[in-house]
Design an enzyme around this catalytic site. Structure first.
Site, PDB file in Angstrom:
ATOM      1  N   ASP A  80       0.830  -1.210   0.000  1.00 61.40           N
ATOM      2  CA  ASP A  80       0.000   0.000   0.000  1.00 61.40           C
ATOM      3  C   ASP A  80       0.864   1.260   0.000  1.00 61.40           C
ATOM      4  O   ASP A  80       0.492   2.268  -0.599  1.00 61.40           O
ATOM      5  CB  ASP A  80      -0.975   0.000   1.188  1.00 61.40           C
ATOM      6  CG  ASP A  80      -2.334  -0.543   0.771  1.00 61.40           C
ATOM      7  OD1 ASP A  80      -2.873  -0.066  -0.237  1.00 61.40           O
ATOM      8  OD2 ASP A  80      -2.857  -1.439   1.452  1.00 61.40           O
ATOM      9  N   GLU A 111      -5.296   4.470  -0.057  1.00 58.53           N
ATOM     10  CA  GLU A 111      -4.096   3.633   0.129  1.00 58.53           C
ATOM     11  C   GLU A 111      -3.386   4.048   1.431  1.00 58.53           C
ATOM     12  O   GLU A 111      -2.893   3.198   2.172  1.00 58.53           O
ATOM     13  CB  GLU A 111      -3.134   3.739  -1.055  1.00 58.53           C
ATOM     14  CG  GLU A 111      -3.736   3.506  -2.441  1.00 58.53           C
ATOM     15  CD  GLU A 111      -4.400   2.156  -2.673  1.00 58.53           C
ATOM     16  OE1 GLU A 111      -4.557   1.373  -1.726  1.00 58.53           O
ATOM     17  OE2 GLU A 111      -4.788   1.904  -3.828  1.00 58.53           O
ATOM     18  N   HIS A 114      -5.111   2.570   4.223  1.00 58.58           N
ATOM     19  CA  HIS A 114      -4.765   1.149   4.393  1.00 58.58           C
ATOM     20  C   HIS A 114      -3.431   1.008   5.135  1.00 58.58           C
ATOM     21  O   HIS A 114      -3.282   0.113   5.960  1.00 58.58           O
ATOM     22  CB  HIS A 114      -4.690   0.456   3.029  1.00 58.58           C
ATOM     23  CG  HIS A 114      -5.990   0.498   2.270  1.00 58.58           C
ATOM     24  ND1 HIS A 114      -6.105   0.189   0.938  1.00 58.58           N
ATOM     25  CD2 HIS A 114      -7.241   0.850   2.672  1.00 58.58           C
ATOM     26  CE1 HIS A 114      -7.356   0.328   0.555  1.00 58.58           C
ATOM     27  NE2 HIS A 114      -8.069   0.739   1.586  1.00 58.58           N
ATOM     28  N   TYR A 118      -2.915  -1.181   8.531  1.00 59.81           N
ATOM     29  CA  TYR A 118      -1.876  -2.170   8.833  1.00 59.81           C
ATOM     30  C   TYR A 118      -1.036  -1.727  10.034  1.00 59.81           C
ATOM     31  O   TYR A 118      -0.594  -2.550  10.825  1.00 59.81           O
ATOM     32  CB  TYR A 118      -0.991  -2.412   7.602  1.00 59.81           C
ATOM     33  CG  TYR A 118      -1.765  -3.055   6.465  1.00 59.81           C
ATOM     34  CD1 TYR A 118      -2.415  -4.273   6.663  1.00 59.81           C
ATOM     35  CD2 TYR A 118      -1.871  -2.457   5.213  1.00 59.81           C
ATOM     36  CE1 TYR A 118      -3.151  -4.862   5.654  1.00 59.81           C
ATOM     37  CE2 TYR A 118      -2.610  -3.042   4.186  1.00 59.81           C
ATOM     38  CZ  TYR A 118      -3.244  -4.248   4.412  1.00 59.81           C
ATOM     39  OH  TYR A 118      -3.979  -4.834   3.418  1.00 59.81           O
ATOM     40  N   GLU A 176      -3.880  -4.195  -7.732  1.00 63.05           N
ATOM     41  CA  GLU A 176      -5.162  -4.127  -7.024  1.00 63.05           C
ATOM     42  C   GLU A 176      -5.913  -5.457  -7.054  1.00 63.05           C
ATOM     43  O   GLU A 176      -6.738  -5.719  -6.189  1.00 63.05           O
ATOM     44  CB  GLU A 176      -6.068  -3.048  -7.647  1.00 63.05           C
ATOM     45  CG  GLU A 176      -5.478  -1.649  -7.675  1.00 63.05           C
ATOM     46  CD  GLU A 176      -5.447  -0.996  -6.306  1.00 63.05           C
ATOM     47  OE1 GLU A 176      -5.978  -1.571  -5.353  1.00 63.05           O
ATOM     48  OE2 GLU A 176      -4.852   0.099  -6.206  1.00 63.05           O
ATOM     49  N   GLU A 210     -10.074  -2.006  -2.470  1.00 59.61           N
ATOM     50  CA  GLU A 210      -9.219  -2.455  -3.580  1.00 59.61           C
ATOM     51  C   GLU A 210     -10.067  -2.884  -4.774  1.00 59.61           C
ATOM     52  O   GLU A 210      -9.666  -2.704  -5.929  1.00 59.61           O
ATOM     53  CB  GLU A 210      -8.291  -3.603  -3.154  1.00 59.61           C
ATOM     54  CG  GLU A 210      -7.403  -3.362  -1.941  1.00 59.61           C
ATOM     55  CD  GLU A 210      -6.503  -2.138  -2.010  1.00 59.61           C
ATOM     56  OE1 GLU A 210      -6.585  -1.366  -2.982  1.00 59.61           O
ATOM     57  OE2 GLU A 210      -5.729  -1.936  -1.055  1.00 59.61           O
ATOM     58  N   HIS A 213     -10.856   0.198  -6.576  1.00 55.06           N
ATOM     59  CA  HIS A 213      -9.667   0.669  -7.299  1.00 55.06           C
ATOM     60  C   HIS A 213      -9.447  -0.166  -8.559  1.00 55.06           C
ATOM     61  O   HIS A 213      -9.091   0.366  -9.610  1.00 55.06           O
ATOM     62  CB  HIS A 213      -8.420   0.591  -6.407  1.00 55.06           C
ATOM     63  CG  HIS A 213      -8.556   1.329  -5.108  1.00 55.06           C
ATOM     64  ND1 HIS A 213      -7.687   1.172  -4.061  1.00 55.06           N
ATOM     65  CD2 HIS A 213      -9.479   2.247  -4.693  1.00 55.06           C
ATOM     66  CE1 HIS A 213      -8.060   1.948  -3.059  1.00 55.06           C
ATOM     67  NE2 HIS A 213      -9.138   2.605  -3.408  1.00 55.06           N
TER      68      HIS A 213
HETATM   69 FE   LIG Z   1      -4.736  -0.318  -0.650  1.00 55.99          FE
HETATM   70 FE   LIG Z   2      -5.774   0.087  -3.968  1.00 59.87          FE
END
Ligand SMILES: [Fe+2]
Ligand SMILES: [Fe+2]
Length: 331
Positions: A80, A111, A114, A118, A176, A210, A213
């Site tokens: 990401d 992103e 994301h 994480y 993606e 995702e 995307h």
């Molecule tokens: Fe992502």
């Molecule tokens: Fe993405």
């Protein structure tokens, strides 16, 4: 040139510049549709509490499961980060459709969201977060995978051509639609075994993003087919298919690396067939012949399980049934 003439002349790449972002009427309404979908799927990692998973990671996971979890987190987080920078520094600067540029900006934000997700998982469960963030420094397979993906996205840094851009779009469709997916599968299998359910919730929201995307880049591909038909030669298709098959091989070898030591519900064969099946689905979306004829989905349960609120277990324990913007009712 009046405004309507300017909008009619607008193109996804190599079009007239419009730094004023005049977006009415739209030349590329599909980009607006994607932006709406992204906004409707808005979510924040901090809204998913990690407490249960902290306990589970420390008391109910064996060594192979913890290793799989850590490796998956390390790669997904790296990926990401790579994608955020790729969108901003490579793809975004060549797009000359204001509505597509705005949608790319939203995607880049997601992103980054994301990466935060994480980070939320890493900081919650890991006693040594640097071992996850810095895993690429000691894990050669991870380092090589990152390097391959970064080299692909850097292709656009040299002289610009429409063919290079179209191949970058295919690279993004791989990113993606393929690279994330052995990692996602690992989290779903753990959750199916009753472990790390909150992490699986994070992953479900990430995967929903995702998928949007992926669709956004498929629409870009279709627009290039209309606006730049000269790109789509037999040589281009051969290069594009080769790229996707290289992505599949890389994701399979990484997926097998993550499950070393043995994890209930996962085998090398499942990892391999799942990724090949997904590649066939992506190829079909692009109107291509299957890359791996005859491959069947080895984990059909994942499709329903991975949908937000799609599993039979209510991971939110009475929390909202969907996280659509405007529909938040946290009790
Ligand atoms: Fe992502
Ligand atoms: Fe993405």
């Amino acid at each position: 040139m009046n405004l309507i003439e300017m909008i009619n002349a607008r193109r996804l790449i190599n079009g007239p510049e419009d730094k004023l972002m005049c977006v009415s009427p739209l030349k590329h309404p599909w980009a607006w549709e994607m932006l709406d979908r992204m906004e409707n799927n808005h979510w924040l990692p901090k809204s998913i509490p990690m407490g249960d998973d902290v306990l589970c990671y420390r008391t109910r996971m064996d060594q192979a499961e913890r290793q799989m979890y850590d490796r998956s987190l390390a790669f997904l987080s790296n990926l990401d980060g790579i994608q955020f920078n790729n969108l901003i520094t490579n793809i975004g600067r060549h797009v000359t459709s204001p509505e597509a540029s705005m949608t790319l900006a939203r995607q880049a934000y997601e992103e980054a969201n994301h990466v935060r997700s994480y980070a939320t998982m890493t900081e919650a469960v890991s006693l040594a977060p640097q071992e996850i963030y810095g895993m690429y420094q000691t894990d050669e397979i991870l380092a090589n995978k990152n390097k391959f993906i970064m080299a692909q996205s850097d292709e656009l840094k040299g002289d610009f051509t429409p063919v290079k851009f179209a191949l970058a779009v295919i690279g993004n469709i791989c990113l993606e639609g393929i690279y994330f997916y052995s990692g996602f599968l690992n989290f779903y299998v753990l959750a199916k075994n009753g472990k790390m359910l909150k992490s699986a919730d994070h992953i479900k929201y990430i995967q929903r993003d995702e998928e949007t995307h992926l669709e956004f880049f498929c629409r870009m591909y279709e627009t290039l087919q209309q606006e730049n038909p000269e790109i789509f030669t037999p040589e281009f298709y051969a290069a594009a298919r080769k790229l996707m098959m290289a992505a599949v091989e890389l994701e399979i070898s990484w997926g097998k690396h993550t499950i070393e030591g043995g994890v209930l519900g996962l085998t090398d064969a499942i990892v391999e067939l799942r990724i090949k099946h997904l590649a066939n689905v992506r190829a079909a979306r692009l109107g291509w012949e299957p890359l791996y004829p005859g491959v069947k989905n080895p984990t059909p349960w994942v499709e329903k399980f991975s949908a937000v609120n799609g599993s039979e277990v209510n991971f939110f324990e009475g929390k909202p049934t969907d996280y659509q913007a405007g529909g938040l009712e946290w009790s």
